[in-house]
Design a protein around this motif. Structure first.
Motif, PDB file in Angstrom:
ATOM      1  N   PHE A  43       8.168   6.612  -9.271  1.00 29.17           N
ATOM      2  CA  PHE A  43       8.813   5.541  -8.818  1.00 29.17           C
ATOM      3  C   PHE A  43      10.304   5.382  -8.308  1.00 29.17           C
ATOM      4  CE2 PHE A  43       5.761   4.084 -12.185  1.00 29.17           C
ATOM      5  CZ  PHE A  43       5.036   3.153 -11.483  1.00 29.17           C
ATOM      6  N   GLU A  44      11.071   6.527  -8.724  1.00 29.69           N
ATOM      7  CA  GLU A  44      12.094   6.695  -8.179  1.00 29.69           C
ATOM      8  C   GLU A  44      12.289   6.954  -6.616  1.00 29.69           C
ATOM      9  OE1 GLU A  44      10.745  10.771  -9.442  1.00 29.69           O
ATOM     10  OE2 GLU A  44      10.766   8.895 -10.327  1.00 29.69           O
ATOM     11  N   SER A  45      11.081   7.571  -6.011  1.00 31.33           N
ATOM     12  CA  SER A  45      11.244   7.525  -4.459  1.00 31.33           C
ATOM     13  C   SER A  45      11.167   6.450  -3.823  1.00 31.33           C
ATOM     14  CB  SER A  45       9.783   8.627  -4.407  1.00 31.33           C
ATOM     15  OG  SER A  45       8.762   7.775  -4.460  1.00 31.33           O
ATOM     16  N   LEU A  46      10.870   5.468  -4.364  1.00 31.26           N
ATOM     17  CA  LEU A  46      10.673   4.154  -3.655  1.00 31.26           C
ATOM     18  C   LEU A  46      12.114   3.776  -3.204  1.00 31.26           C
ATOM     19  CD1 LEU A  46       8.109   2.064  -5.783  1.00 31.26           C
ATOM     20  CD2 LEU A  46       7.753   3.255  -3.717  1.00 31.26           C
ATOM     21  N   ASP A  47      13.099   3.608  -4.251  1.00 33.42           N
ATOM     22  CA  ASP A  47      14.416   3.401  -3.771  1.00 33.42           C
ATOM     23  C   ASP A  47      14.421   2.157  -2.836  1.00 33.42           C
ATOM     24  OD1 ASP A  47      17.192   3.937  -3.525  1.00 33.42           O
ATOM     25  OD2 ASP A  47      17.006   5.053  -1.789  1.00 33.42           O
ATOM     26  N   TYR A  48      13.582   1.131  -3.339  1.00 37.89           N
ATOM     27  CA  TYR A  48      13.910  -0.200  -2.590  1.00 37.89           C
ATOM     28  C   TYR A  48      15.179  -0.770  -2.828  1.00 37.89           C
ATOM     29  CZ  TYR A  48      11.803  -2.625  -6.628  1.00 37.89           C
ATOM     30  OH  TYR A  48      11.385  -3.051  -7.829  1.00 37.89           O
ATOM     31  N   TRP A  49      16.208  -0.392  -3.237  1.00 43.64           N
ATOM     32  CA  TRP A  49      17.451  -1.051  -3.590  1.00 43.64           C
ATOM     33  C   TRP A  49      18.446  -0.252  -2.819  1.00 43.64           C
ATOM     34  CZ3 TRP A  49      16.944  -5.702  -4.193  1.00 43.64           C
ATOM     35  CH2 TRP A  49      16.169  -6.342  -5.341  1.00 43.64           C
ATOM     36  N   ARG A 104       0.974  -1.205   0.032  1.00 42.34           N
ATOM     37  CA  ARG A 104       0.052  -0.016   0.064  1.00 42.34           C
ATOM     38  C   ARG A 104       0.799   1.086  -0.060  1.00 42.34           C
ATOM     39  NH1 ARG A 104      -4.325  -1.035   4.373  1.00 42.34           N
ATOM     40  NH2 ARG A 104      -2.532  -0.657   5.501  1.00 42.34           N
ATOM     41  N   GLN A 105       1.981   1.401   0.791  1.00 46.72           N
ATOM     42  CA  GLN A 105       2.960   2.402   0.756  1.00 46.72           C
ATOM     43  C   GLN A 105       3.602   2.593  -0.340  1.00 46.72           C
ATOM     44  OE1 GLN A 105       6.581   2.355   2.574  1.00 46.72           O
ATOM     45  NE2 GLN A 105       6.500   4.418   2.905  1.00 46.72           N
ATOM     46  N   PHE A 106       4.102   1.603  -1.130  1.00 47.10           N
ATOM     47  CA  PHE A 106       4.668   1.431  -2.286  1.00 47.10           C
ATOM     48  C   PHE A 106       3.990   2.189  -3.459  1.00 47.10           C
ATOM     49  CE2 PHE A 106       7.771  -2.266  -2.390  1.00 47.10           C
ATOM     50  CZ  PHE A 106       8.802  -1.811  -1.452  1.00 47.10           C
ATOM     51  N   VAL A 107       2.705   1.795  -3.430  1.00 44.72           N
ATOM     52  CA  VAL A 107       1.623   2.396  -4.491  1.00 44.72           C
ATOM     53  C   VAL A 107       1.565   3.619  -4.232  1.00 44.72           C
ATOM     54  CG1 VAL A 107      -0.236   2.183  -5.374  1.00 44.72           C
ATOM     55  CG2 VAL A 107       0.838  -0.007  -5.024  1.00 44.72           C
ATOM     56  N   GLY A 108       1.198   4.092  -3.069  1.00 44.24           N
ATOM     57  CA  GLY A 108       0.880   5.193  -2.707  1.00 44.24           C
ATOM     58  C   GLY A 108       1.953   6.486  -2.769  1.00 44.24           C
ATOM     59  N   LYS A 109       2.995   5.905  -2.506  1.00 44.94           N
ATOM     60  CA  LYS A 109       4.276   6.594  -2.720  1.00 44.94           C
ATOM     61  C   LYS A 109       4.677   7.007  -4.134  1.00 44.94           C
ATOM     62  CE  LYS A 109       9.037   7.141  -0.609  1.00 44.94           C
ATOM     63  NZ  LYS A 109      10.172   6.695   0.417  1.00 44.94           N
ATOM     64  N   SER A 110       4.786   5.860  -4.859  1.00 43.97           N
ATOM     65  CA  SER A 110       5.225   6.130  -6.067  1.00 43.97           C
ATOM     66  C   SER A 110       4.031   6.888  -7.100  1.00 43.97           C
ATOM     67  CB  SER A 110       5.327   4.633  -6.771  1.00 43.97           C
ATOM     68  OG  SER A 110       4.128   3.881  -6.779  1.00 43.97           O
ATOM     69  N   VAL A 111       2.534   6.633  -6.671  1.00 43.92           N
ATOM     70  CA  VAL A 111       1.778   7.621  -7.314  1.00 43.92           C
ATOM     71  C   VAL A 111       2.018   9.221  -7.337  1.00 43.92           C
ATOM     72  CG1 VAL A 111      -0.555   8.361  -7.019  1.00 43.92           C
ATOM     73  CG2 VAL A 111      -0.080   5.829  -7.417  1.00 43.92           C
ATOM     74  N   LEU A 112       2.279   9.486  -5.634  1.00 43.75           N
ATOM     75  CA  LEU A 112       2.724  10.587  -5.100  1.00 43.75           C
ATOM     76  C   LEU A 112       4.112  11.383  -5.639  1.00 43.75           C
ATOM     77  CD1 LEU A 112       0.732  10.742  -1.820  1.00 43.75           C
ATOM     78  CD2 LEU A 112       0.057  11.453  -4.139  1.00 43.75           C
ATOM     79  N   LEU A 113       5.003  10.579  -5.515  1.00 42.31           N
ATOM     80  CA  LEU A 113       6.313  11.194  -5.746  1.00 42.31           C
ATOM     81  C   LEU A 113       7.170  10.399  -6.632  1.00 42.31           C
ATOM     82  CD1 LEU A 113       7.180  10.950  -1.723  1.00 42.31           C
ATOM     83  CD2 LEU A 113       6.159  13.016  -3.107  1.00 42.31           C
TER      84      LEU A 113
END
Length: 468
Positions: A418-424, A407-416
């Motif tokens: 995909f690069e904001s996820l930075d899961y690596w 849920r946070q992945f999707v919300g964060k990438s929508v708002l900020l």
């Protein structure tokens, strides 16, 4: 006229094919589904109760799948597989969970995840050792979890690999590994030799003889047969032929193979459990009669409302999964395209796969609970099987990536973006650094700077000469 769904020699007591989205399936896939339903009726469903009661690994069910080619479902026919697509895979996972055994279905998902991680980077040695023997009942699984990072399984910081005379010395500690202690081979992810950053990961296949597990410790609320326990690989020497893809390919393997196949498969399991619970509720409510008012339970509008909403919501989730599977089929030529390192296809739909997992696992928790209400006190009795479906379905929400993470992945990438996820963990958050360092006085900043310079010197000293 719609074909009658059969359960042995009798019409099926749950929902008929008119409530299944058969237009997404090929004729061959419908035949495969019929074979699976027959296997479930003959043996797999009965074995599910034994697995649940005795914490028994469903090996016999998996052997049955192997005997009919399903353990090599997505493997190309030239390697002994059925050459099936993502849609066919989603159908198989859903069907096993719905009519047969959810523990078996989850073991199957993890098995197919391991198989498809190998097939992303196939070599003759890997195919001969691990892929061609699948129809004889050889079982694989993924081991990607880490006790230090929880559901953030893409950070395997408790693991590592070293180069050693043309081979690799590998260590791995996993907190959750489905089929631990029972699989014949394990596809694992570790930090790479000369590890430099969080996306510098590598994938290996480890044989059963080289892993340690304690299946006897497994005792869970649901999915009690899947033996999802801890696993360790203690400095095992692995030949270079058991490296899957090049060193450092782990992040791409994760995004292109492991996550897409796992999320499509597990979402289909949750949808299958939801449909299975509705099937059980239909059987009970259409047979149970209240003699005082002359009504069956299914005649009450409240029960019709419960079932109607559950069917609508579950079919929405099923179509969501099949739609994303179709998208993956389209970009991979129905799973026939061979992708070279550095080339991705399924990964472009990864954010859609996150959504289908969230939707399916959220829905199954609601549906099994609602069907419990629809069946009343009788649903508490174990012989109805609904309580097992309820317990099995609860695993969906917490299975990594958990629904909170997605849920946070999707919300964060929508708002900020995909690069904001930075899961690596590649991007420095300069805003956070500035916010913290401004709290320091001049002496504190000097002290911090000295610590950082010392750390930088240590890291430079550890780097191999060729990588300075």
């Amino acid at each position: 006229m719609t074909e009658v769904k059969m359960w042995g020699s009798e019409p099926y007591w749950g929902l008929g094919y008119e409530w299944d989205p058969d237009w997404v399936l090929t004729e061959r896939q419908k035949k495969l589904r019929a074979t699976l339903i027959e296997l479930c009726e003959q043996e797999m469903r009965a074995n599910a109760k034994r697995s649940d009661d005795e914490l028994k690994f469903p090996r016999r069910n998996l052997e049955l799948l192997g005997e009919h080619g399903f353990l090599a479902l997505t493997v190309p026919e030239e390697y002994g597989g059925l050459g099936e697509s993502h849609v066919g895979y989603a159908m198989v996972c859903e069907t096993i969970a719905r009519y047969g055994c959810a523990s078996t279905a989850m073991c199957y998902v993890m098995h197919m995840g391991a198989v498809n991680a190998i097939m992303l980077r196939p070599t003759e040695a890997l195919i001969d050792k691990y892929i061609r023997p699948l129809n004889s009942g050889k079982i694989g699984t993924l081991s990607y979890s880490d006790p230090e990072t929880g559901s953030h399984f893409w950070y395997p910081i408790s693991s590592g690999a070293e180069r050693l005379n043309g081979k690799f010395k590998v260590r791995k500690k996993a907190s959750w590994t489905t089929s631990a202690g029972f699989a014949d081979f394990y596809v694992i992810q570790t930090t790479s030799p000369d590890f430099t950053s969080y996306d510098d990961l590598s994938v290996f296949v480890v044989d059963a003889a080289d892993v340690k597990a304690q299946p006897a410790l497994w005792d869970a609320l649901g999915l009690r047969g899947n033996q999802s326990g801890g696993l360790t690989v203690e400095d095992v020497i692995i030949p270079e032929e058991q490296l899957v893809g090049p060193v450092g390919d782990g992040a791409e393997s994760n995004d292109e193979a492991v996550d897409p196949w796992f999320l499509i498969g597990s979402s289909s399991v949750w949808n299958g459990i939801a449909m299975g619970a509705i099937d059980i509720a239909k059987r009970h409510t259409t047979r149970k009669k209240h003699a005082d008012v002359g009504l069956r339970v299914c005649d009450y509008p409240t029960i019709q409302d419960y079932v109607g909403e559950s069917v609508i919501d579950t079919n929405a989730c099923r179509m969501f999964v099949f739609s994303v599977a179709q998208a993956m089929d389209k970009v991979t030529d129905n799973n026939r395209r061979v992708l070279a390192p550095g080339t991705t296809a399924r990964a472009q739909y990864l954010h859609w796969a996150w959504q289908v997992k969230f939707a399916a696992s959220k829905n199954v928790a609601h549906v099994v609970d609602t069907m419990l209400h629809a069946c009343g006190g009788s649903a508490y009795k174990r012989d109805m099987e609904l309580e097992r479906y309820l317990r099995d379905g609860k695993a969906g929400w917490v299975m990594g990536p958990t629904n909170e993470v997605l849920r946070q992945f999707v919300g964060k990438s929508v708002l900020l973006g995909f690069e904001s996820l930075d899961y690596w963990n590649q991007t420095v958050n300069e805003r956070a650094i500035f916010n913290e360092t401004k709290k320091l006085d001049a002496a504190g900043k000097r002290e911090l700077a000295e610590k950082l310079l010392a750390q930088a010197a240590e890291e430079e000293a550890r780097k191999p000469v060729g990588r300075r």
